[in-house]
Design an enzyme around this catalytic site. Structure first.
Site, PDB file in Angstrom:
ATOM      1  CG  ASP A 294      -3.803   3.329  -1.290  1.00  0.00           C
ATOM      2  OD1 ASP A 294      -3.992   3.432  -0.061  1.00  0.00           O
ATOM      3  OD2 ASP A 294      -2.721   2.932  -1.770  1.00  0.00           O
TER       4      ASP A 294
ATOM      5  CD  GLU B 274      -7.932   3.014   0.212  1.00  0.00           C
ATOM      6  OE1 GLU B 274      -6.852   3.171   0.807  1.00  0.00           O
ATOM      7  OE2 GLU B 274      -8.249   1.946  -0.362  1.00  0.00           O
TER       8      GLU B 274
END
EC number: 3.1.26.3
Length: 245
Positions: A63, A135
């Site tokens: 992320d 992610e």
């Protein structure tokens, strides 16, 4: 029996993953790292593995890496936009709906290792699970190959689709068009609602975008905000195609 099933799943993953990386033109060294990136907690639980072997730590890292990568892309691409606008655009790109779109472009969900119950209940198509795996993969790619490889991946899988029709609602075309106007010193942009039609439960709004007291494009939507975005999109695409406004 359980160990044999696990071996089969891992072997199948490794074959699919190797093929996927070849198709993306990406290299890798540590396949175990990527296996972890695609290991959902249900898979770990089914085979009584260490709870830290699932993909949540890599998701956390990925992320942050995605935010950095997209920030650099927006910083370079939009030199006239202030920090607030860049932050808003980044948030609409690094979010679950858009990450799912990017992941589905390359069928990344096919690689996810799931527990039996999660597989049966449709986990492979669950948006949150897909975006988490996306992610985590980015986090693994960063650790294994570095930021340059993440950028190469983003150039193939993220950046080309940021302004694609499929991402309308993700991309803020009002901001995009405002930046163009600012860079060309063309004056103020305003939006005007010109029509409302349909029953109360199914309204259709039409708005036009006005530049230097001239209506340059219009758009329709289920809300006033959506119609303005559509109008801005049309104006922005006229600009991209180098047609006079």
């Amino acid at each position: 029996m359980a160990n044999q099933k696990k071996k089969e799943m891992v072997h199948n993953f490794q074959q699919k993953f190797t093929d996927k990386m070849k198709s993306l033109g990406l290299h890798f060294k540590n396949i175990d790292l990527y296996q972890q990136a695609f290991s959902h907690s249900s898979f770990i639980n089914d085979f009584n593995m260490n709870r830290l072997e699932h993909n949540e730590r890599l998701e956390f890292l990925g992320d942050a890496v995605l935010e950095l990568t997209v920030s650099r892309y927006l910083f370079d691409r939009h030199p006239h936009l202030p920090e607030g606008n860049l932050t808003k655009m980044r948030a609409t790109i690094v979010c679950e709906p858009s990450l799912v779109i990017f992941a589905n472009k390359i069928k990344l969900n096919e690689l996810i290792l799931l527990g039996k119950g999660e597989e049966k209940t449709g986990g492979r198509t669950r948006p949150s699970l897909i975006s988490d795996a996306f992610e985590a993969f980015v986090g693994a790619l960063y650790l294994d190959q570095g930021l340059d490889s993440v950028w190469t991946f983003a150039e193939k899988v993220i950046f080309p689709y940021v302004e694609d029709d499929e991402l309308v609602g993700v991309v803020d075309f009002k901001t995009q068009f405002q930046e163009y106007v600012h860079s060309q010193n063309k004056g103020d942009v305003t939006y005007q609602l010109i029509k409302e039609e349909g029953p109360a439960h199914h309204r259709l709004f039409t708005s036009e975008v006005i530049l230097e007291n001239k209506a340059v494009a219009e758009g329709k939507g289920k809300t006033k905000k959506e119609s303005e975005q559509k109008a801005a999109e049309q104006a922005y695409k006229l600009m991209k195609n180098k047609k006079s406004l």
